[in-house]
Design a protein around this motif. Structure first.
Motif, mmCIF file in Angstrom:
data_model
loop_
_atom_site.group_PDB
_atom_site.id
_atom_site.type_symbol
_atom_site.label_atom_id
_atom_site.label_comp_id
_atom_site.label_asym_id
_atom_site.label_seq_id
_atom_site.Cartn_x
_atom_site.Cartn_y
_atom_site.Cartn_z
ATOM 1 N N TYR A 61 0.799 -1.153 0.104
ATOM 2 C CA TYR A 61 -0.017 0.100 -0.109
ATOM 3 C C TYR A 61 0.914 1.240 0.028
ATOM 4 C CZ TYR A 61 -3.063 3.811 1.623
ATOM 5 O OH TYR A 61 -3.832 4.747 1.724
ATOM 6 N N LEU A 62 1.992 1.322 0.890
ATOM 7 C CA LEU A 62 2.715 2.779 0.940
ATOM 8 C C LEU A 62 3.396 2.673 -0.223
ATOM 9 C CD1 LEU A 62 3.875 2.045 4.806
ATOM 10 C CD2 LEU A 62 2.286 3.791 3.834
ATOM 11 N N VAL A 63 4.056 1.550 -1.015
ATOM 12 C CA VAL A 63 4.780 1.646 -2.057
ATOM 13 C C VAL A 63 4.077 2.273 -3.235
ATOM 14 C CG1 VAL A 63 6.017 0.454 -3.974
ATOM 15 C CG2 VAL A 63 6.636 -0.047 -1.516
ATOM 16 N N ARG A 64 2.671 1.758 -3.119
ATOM 17 C CA ARG A 64 1.722 2.142 -4.267
ATOM 18 C C ARG A 64 1.470 3.484 -4.139
ATOM 19 N NH1 ARG A 64 1.587 2.513 -8.502
ATOM 20 N NH2 ARG A 64 -0.176 3.317 -9.589
ATOM 21 N N ILE A 65 1.112 3.925 -3.122
ATOM 22 C CA ILE A 65 0.766 5.501 -2.910
ATOM 23 C C ILE A 65 2.117 6.368 -3.269
ATOM 24 C CG2 ILE A 65 0.684 7.127 -0.906
ATOM 25 C CD1 ILE A 65 -1.836 5.630 -1.836
ATOM 26 N N TYR A 66 3.335 5.776 -2.740
ATOM 27 C CA TYR A 66 4.496 6.523 -3.246
ATOM 28 C C TYR A 66 4.749 6.640 -4.749
ATOM 29 C CZ TYR A 66 9.557 7.480 -3.924
ATOM 30 O OH TYR A 66 11.102 8.076 -4.277
ATOM 31 N N PHE A 67 4.372 5.712 -5.427
ATOM 32 C CA PHE A 67 4.804 5.830 -6.915
ATOM 33 C C PHE A 67 3.485 6.390 -7.442
ATOM 34 C CE2 PHE A 67 7.828 2.792 -6.303
ATOM 35 C CZ PHE A 67 8.692 2.760 -7.262
ATOM 36 N N LYS A 68 2.299 6.356 -6.896
ATOM 37 C CA LYS A 68 1.348 7.192 -7.481
ATOM 38 C C LYS A 68 1.414 8.664 -7.239
ATOM 39 C CE LYS A 68 -3.232 7.528 -8.807
ATOM 40 N NZ LYS A 68 -3.136 8.003 -10.202
ATOM 41 N N GLN A 69 2.060 9.169 -6.223
ATOM 42 C CA GLN A 69 2.274 10.581 -5.987
ATOM 43 C C GLN A 69 3.259 10.886 -7.122
ATOM 44 O OE1 GLN A 69 3.727 10.747 -1.752
ATOM 45 N NE2 GLN A 69 1.728 10.997 -1.299
#
Length: 80
Positions: A61-69
């Motif tokens: 979840y945190l990696v996906r949020i990071y890459f989404k940003q």
């Protein structure tokens, strides 16, 4: 078949991040369970699956949020 480079980069980053985290928590899980006198391979494996699954969900979840940003920033930058 065309390879999505952004998805590949995210997958490599997530896997590289997960390896040391999973190794550490797998070891800690074994140590803690053995301290409590639990030596059953079945119980240790169940505990590890639960712990590592929860950690994987949080990490992903945190990696996906990071890459989404990063994707949102690139989209905003390309519009200007």
């Amino acid at each position: 078949m065309k390879i999505n480079k952004k998805a590949m980069r995210e997958a490599i980053f997530d896997t590289a991040l997960g390896l040391p985290i999973n190794w550490f928590f797998a070891y800690i899980t074994i140590v803690v369970l053995m301290l409590f006198g639990i030596n059953s391979a079945l119980m240790i494996s169940i505990a590890q699956v639960v712990v590592l699954t929860i950690l994987a969900l949080i990490r992903k979840y945190l990696v996906r949020i990071y890459f989404k940003q990063g994707e949102d920033y690139e989209d905003t930058k390309s519009r200007n």
